[in-house]
Design a protein around this motif. Structure first.
Motif, PDB file in Angstrom:
ATOM      1  N   ARG A  76       0.838  -1.200   0.000  1.00  0.00           N
ATOM      2  CA  ARG A  76       0.000   0.000   0.000  1.00  0.00           C
ATOM      3  C   ARG A  76       0.872   1.248   0.000  1.00  0.00           C
ATOM      4  NH1 ARG A  76      -5.007  -0.594   3.992  1.00  0.00           N
ATOM      5  NH2 ARG A  76      -3.580  -1.624   5.443  1.00  0.00           N
ATOM      6  N   VAL A  77       0.477   2.176  -0.840  1.00  0.00           N
ATOM      7  CA  VAL A  77       1.238   3.418  -0.991  1.00  0.00           C
ATOM      8  C   VAL A  77       0.326   4.594  -0.659  1.00  0.00           C
ATOM      9  CG1 VAL A  77       2.759   2.440  -2.745  1.00  0.00           C
ATOM     10  CG2 VAL A  77       0.631   3.555  -3.453  1.00  0.00           C
ATOM     11  N   ALA A  78       0.949   5.741  -0.446  1.00  0.00           N
ATOM     12  CA  ALA A  78       0.180   6.935  -0.108  1.00  0.00           C
ATOM     13  C   ALA A  78      -0.755   7.308  -1.252  1.00  0.00           C
ATOM     14  CB  ALA A  78       1.130   8.096   0.191  1.00  0.00           C
ATOM     15  N   ALA A  79      -2.018   7.556  -0.891  1.00  0.00           N
ATOM     16  CA  ALA A  79      -3.027   7.952  -1.872  1.00  0.00           C
ATOM     17  C   ALA A  79      -3.988   8.913  -1.180  1.00  0.00           C
ATOM     18  CB  ALA A  79      -3.765   6.737  -2.424  1.00  0.00           C
ATOM     19  N   PRO A  80      -3.669  10.198  -1.167  1.00  0.00           N
ATOM     20  CA  PRO A  80      -4.486  11.162  -0.426  1.00  0.00           C
ATOM     21  C   PRO A  80      -5.947  11.198  -0.865  1.00  0.00           C
ATOM     22  CG  PRO A  80      -2.383  12.125  -1.098  1.00  0.00           C
ATOM     23  CD  PRO A  80      -2.487  10.810  -1.789  1.00  0.00           C
ATOM     24  N   ALA A  81      -6.212  10.874  -2.124  1.00  0.00           N
ATOM     25  CA  ALA A  81      -7.589  10.946  -2.614  1.00  0.00           C
ATOM     26  C   ALA A  81      -8.434   9.761  -2.167  1.00  0.00           C
ATOM     27  CB  ALA A  81      -7.598  11.028  -4.147  1.00  0.00           C
ATOM     28  N   TRP A 135      -2.245  -1.825 -12.798  1.00  0.00           N
ATOM     29  CA  TRP A 135      -1.669  -2.469 -11.620  1.00  0.00           C
ATOM     30  C   TRP A 135      -0.157  -2.536 -11.736  1.00  0.00           C
ATOM     31  CZ3 TRP A 135      -3.321  -4.872 -15.925  1.00  0.00           C
ATOM     32  CH2 TRP A 135      -2.577  -5.925 -16.430  1.00  0.00           C
ATOM     33  N   VAL A 136       0.481  -2.921 -10.622  1.00  0.00           N
ATOM     34  CA  VAL A 136       1.906  -3.216 -10.590  1.00  0.00           C
ATOM     35  C   VAL A 136       2.059  -4.724 -10.450  1.00  0.00           C
ATOM     36  CG1 VAL A 136       4.062  -2.977  -9.310  1.00  0.00           C
ATOM     37  CG2 VAL A 136       2.576  -0.999  -9.623  1.00  0.00           C
ATOM     38  N   ARG A 140       9.455  -5.718 -11.392  1.00  0.00           N
ATOM     39  CA  ARG A 140       8.177  -5.051 -11.163  1.00  0.00           C
ATOM     40  C   ARG A 140       7.904  -4.026 -12.246  1.00  0.00           C
ATOM     41  NH1 ARG A 140       9.888  -6.207  -5.937  1.00  0.00           N
ATOM     42  NH2 ARG A 140       8.291  -7.247  -4.683  1.00  0.00           N
ATOM     43  N   THR A 141       6.648  -4.002 -12.667  1.00  0.00           N
ATOM     44  CA  THR A 141       6.274  -3.211 -13.841  1.00  0.00           C
ATOM     45  C   THR A 141       4.872  -2.657 -13.656  1.00  0.00           C
ATOM     46  OG1 THR A 141       7.614  -4.696 -15.228  1.00  0.00           O
ATOM     47  CG2 THR A 141       6.005  -3.307 -16.361  1.00  0.00           C
ATOM     48  N   TRP A 142       4.673  -1.438 -14.121  1.00  0.00           N
ATOM     49  CA  TRP A 142       3.319  -0.882 -14.219  1.00  0.00           C
ATOM     50  C   TRP A 142       2.659  -1.470 -15.464  1.00  0.00           C
ATOM     51  CZ3 TRP A 142       0.365   1.608 -10.908  1.00  0.00           C
ATOM     52  CH2 TRP A 142       0.945   2.355  -9.875  1.00  0.00           C
ATOM     53  N   PHE A 143       1.425  -1.922 -15.321  1.00  0.00           N
ATOM     54  CA  PHE A 143       0.660  -2.461 -16.445  1.00  0.00           C
ATOM     55  C   PHE A 143      -0.663  -1.706 -16.586  1.00  0.00           C
ATOM     56  CE2 PHE A 143       3.218  -6.143 -15.167  1.00  0.00           C
ATOM     57  CZ  PHE A 143       3.698  -6.590 -16.392  1.00  0.00           C
ATOM     58  N   PRO A 151       9.964   2.699  -7.452  1.00  0.00           N
ATOM     59  CA  PRO A 151       9.442   2.762  -6.079  1.00  0.00           C
ATOM     60  C   PRO A 151       9.386   4.171  -5.518  1.00  0.00           C
ATOM     61  CG  PRO A 151      11.664   1.835  -6.126  1.00  0.00           C
ATOM     62  CD  PRO A 151      11.215   1.926  -7.549  1.00  0.00           C
ATOM     63  N   ALA A 152      10.160   5.081  -6.100  1.00  0.00           N
ATOM     64  CA  ALA A 152      10.132   6.464  -5.616  1.00  0.00           C
ATOM     65  C   ALA A 152       8.940   7.237  -6.164  1.00  0.00           C
ATOM     66  CB  ALA A 152      11.431   7.181  -6.008  1.00  0.00           C
ATOM     67  N   GLN A 153       8.231   6.663  -7.135  1.00  0.00           N
ATOM     68  CA  GLN A 153       7.072   7.325  -7.743  1.00  0.00           C
ATOM     69  C   GLN A 153       5.856   6.421  -7.568  1.00  0.00           C
ATOM     70  OE1 GLN A 153       7.117  10.363  -8.999  1.00  0.00           O
ATOM     71  NE2 GLN A 153       9.326  10.638  -8.751  1.00  0.00           N
TER      72      GLN A 153
END
Length: 226
Positions: free
Chosen positions: A70-75, A93-94, A106-109, A131-133
């Motif tokens: 889980r990553v930060a998602a303010p919305a 997804w990743v 690991r890849t964005w799809f 991972p930084a984005q």
């Protein structure tokens, strides 16, 4: 001594023979044409089945293991979400790109229907995960694999059991279009794909969260439960 006249075929007999031969040739030509068309249809059906199998195998590979971090998602309610979003006609997804020379990991799809040269095409786009984005990159110009080149339609359904601490009343019941919860993965996906020849068999894919720690410190999500 009397000469007996030689007998041959009359003109009528010749015409009848030629007519019968013509009918026979037409019948043979029609039979050969039917055989050729049948063989062509069989080849097309075999090629379509093979294309479906290759596409299904690829989707099972890249959708079977999904990042559960889980990553930060303010919305999103709670401020955190898994990098997985399923809409009724698209998924982002990743996951893990099948290894090949120069790429992998690991890849964005993103899987969705896009306008193509021959019409609407089902396209799988992918780009390296940073991972930084935590936010997904712009995949518009990313590498792509066309799964259905024309007249493609995609419908996405998902289901899963509520994790501990989540009330069933606030959880999707049974198969739903897309996947509303942003903080947890579904347990299964069902993809309905249609091409120019009609619908494919429904593609059922179990979803497994990749075992990696959550940055919230409360465990990781696997198949919709912790």
């Amino acid at each position: 001594m009397t000469c007996r006249p030689e007998r041959g075929f009359t003109l009528v007999e010749v015409l009848v023979a030629v007519s019968l031969l013509s009918v026979l040739m037409l019948a043979l030509a029609s039979a050969f044409r039917t055989m050729a068309q049948t063989e062509s249809r069989v080849d097309e059906r075999a090629a379509r089945t093979d294309d479906q199998r290759v596409a299904a195998d690829l989707l099972r590979q890249v959708l079977g293991r999904v990042s559960a971090r889980r990553v930060a998602a303010p919305a999103v309610e709670g401020g955190f979400a898994v990098p997985f979003q399923a809409l009724p006609q698209a998924i982002e997804w990743v996951g893990i790109l099948p290894a090949r020379p120069g790429v992998g990991g690991r890849t964005w799809f993103r899987l969705q229907v896009e306008p193509g040269p021959a019409g609407d095409a089902l396209v799988l786009r992918f780009a390296p995960w940073d991972p930084a984005q935590p936010a997904p990159p712009d995949l518009t110009q990313a590498d792509a694999r066309v799964l259905v080149p024309t007249e493609a339609v995609l419908q996405v359904f998902a289901e899963g059991q509520p994790p501990a601490g989540v009330s069933p009343a606030n959880w999707p019941q049974g198969w739903v279009e897309g996947w509303p919860p942003r903080g947890h993965l579904p347990e299964r996906l069902r993809l309905r794909i249609t091409d120019a020849h009609g619908p494919w068999p429904d593609l059922l894919i179990p979803v497994y969260g990749m075992s990696q720690g959550s940055n919230t410190g409360d465990g990781f999500t696997i198949g919709g439960s912790r």
